[in-house]
Design an enzyme around this catalytic site. Structure first.
Site: not given
Length: 487
Positions: A131, A185, A188-189, A192
């Protein structure tokens, strides 16, 4: 001399990560399906690197042969079939003990499948979330590698030096086995998505209710970035608000079509929330916000037909209103991160990944898109209590959300009265109010399920795990009686 590592796939991310690795003193071999991109990367290396540690290769055989054993190759290609095709081409020239690291955004079951398929060849496979965009890839991203720990040990000296560096170390760690790296990940996105939606809703209220100009918006977001909301996304929002068109007459943000794109990781996160029975209402609201933005033609027609309240000036000092919106966003942000971390925790338990949530929060502190000052507090919360069920019940965050809930309630009511959709703010408040209640109306829902489908229910006055069914009408009457235990 043999290269320390190889990288296949020289798109924007691949080129920048390759140059980062070379810049940190490691020798790297690069290859791409298109020879022109190999040439372009070599030219960039000549311009940007003091030491020429990057070597390009036009054939797969020469590329693999240039890497020291056990070979480690990072691939950065489009998720799905292109990854499978790349692996097939790589393994023709690889040997037992070699390592393939997929650095793209991949659906974690695909990583598990590929690792299994490579077991017979005894080639190790990792999924590593990266990222930070192109800037992060070039100067120091946050990296989330998962897979065999022995494979991580081979690349650890490289990734720890190339990752973003924060006060307590590099923004990379071995996440866990299997698809753990891709999973983290993915979440995480998803977080986001939630962050970006909350910022967009705050912008909408500041602009259309508080009446802030673009200049005032830029100043406000810049001020917010000096406190608890300090983060990469708030920082760039301030810069976006201030950016004018080339002729200097307008602001760029006002010329951008209100239609948001996406690549799928937010959708995967929401799907996983459903699979693991973890509420992700803020992230789901953000995803739906993007779907609605895509209905641009429909929205334009609906705007001519449908009516509702319009934004109006409220009887409150502008500075006080800005503060309430700021406090509401911070409170909603805590709820969003609480949901995301709860999903990671649940998945770690289900898949037996033995995840360290404090460490995961730590590696998000730098390099990545969601880097924010309050991630340090999230790290501390999980370091203090690795079994923490939710950030909302960590004493530090409990104090914040209790303090901020009044502003969140005010802003949600203001948005409703103004006819401005704020789905993420509303979702956060609903989540908070549901999570803090000892008893929800789910008893009625379960009674309905028992009525039409004999799905049974548990009782508040009986031991947990004992199930009952009621004969609700004469059609339900059973020889067992009107209510009976199924235990």
């Amino acid at each position: 001399m043999s290269s320390d590592i190889g990288l296949f796939g020289l798109g924007v991310m691949g080129q920048n990560l390759a140059l980062n690795i070379a810049d940190k003193g490691f020798k790297i071999a690069v290859h791409n399906r298109s020879p022109a991109k190999v040439d372009a990367t070599i030219e960039r290396a000549k311009k940007e690197l003091k030491d020429q540690n990057l070597t390009g290769y036009k054939s797969m055989k020469d590329f693999i042969g240039a890497i020291r054993k056990p070979r480690a190759v990072i691939i950065l290609v489009k998720a799905g079939k292109p990854v499978d095709l790349t692996i097939k081409a790589l393994v023709e020239h690889m040997e037992e003990g070699d390592i393939i690291i997929d650095g793209g955004n991949e659906w974690f079951p695909n990583t598990v499948r590929r690792a299994k398929e490579l077991e017979d060849k005894k080639i190790l496979y990792m999924g590593m979330g990266v990222s930070g965009g192109e800037e992060g890839a070039r100067n120091g991203p946050s990296m989330m590698p998962g897979g065999p720990e022995e494979a991580y040990k081979r690349i650890e000296p490289i990734v720890t030096k190339c990752a973003a560096q924060v006060n307590d170390g590099p923004c990379v760690t071995w996440i866990g086995p299997g698809g753990a790296g891709n999973y983290v990940k993915m979440v995480h996105n998803g977080i986001e998505y939630g962050d970006m939606q909350l910022i967009a809703e705050a912008y909408d209220l500041l602009k259309n209710v508080a009446g802030l100009s673009n200049e005032e918006l830029a100043k406000t977001f810049d001020e917010w970035n000096q406190g608890e909301l300090k983060s990469f996304l708030i920082e760039i929002t301030a810069k976006i608000m201030a950016k004018k068109t080339e002729d200097g007459k307008d602001y760029v943000v006002d010329k951008i079509l209100d239609k948001t794109g996406m690549k799928g990781t937010g959708r995967w996160t929401v799907q996983e929330g459903a699979e693991q029975s973890v509420p992700l209402s803020v992230i789901a609201a953000a995803l739906e916000g993007r779907y609605l933005s895509g209905l641009l033609a429909e929205r334009k027609k609906a705007a001519e037909i449908l009516t509702g309240p319009a934004p109006k000036k409220v009887d409150i000092d502008k500075k006080e209103l800005i503060k309430k919106i700021r406090d509401a966003m911070y409170t909603a942000k805590i709820c969003s991160y609480a949901q995301g971390m709860a999903l990671i925790k649940k998945a770690g338990e289900r898949f037996e990944w033995n995840l360290n949530l404090g460490n995961i929060a730590r590696i998000w502190k730098g390099g990545c898109i969601i880097r924010a000052i309050f991630l340090d507090r999230i790290k501390q919360a999980f370091d203090k209590n690795p079994h923490l069920p939710s950030l909302l019940v960590d004493p530090s965050f409990t104090e914040d959300v209790i303090k901020g809930q009044d502003s969140l309630r005010y802003v949600v009511k203001l948005a409703i009265d103004s006819g401005i959709a704020c789905p993420a703010f509303t979702a956060a408040l609903n989540y908070y109010d549901s999570y803090r209640r000892k008893r929800l109306p789910a008893n009625l829902t379960q009674a309905q399920r028992d009525f039409f489908g004999a799905h049974t229910y548990e009782r508040v006055d009986k031991p947990e795990g004992e199930f009952f069914h009621t004969a609700w009408t004469s059609a339900h009457i059973s020889a067992a009686g009107t209510t009976y235990s199924l235990s």
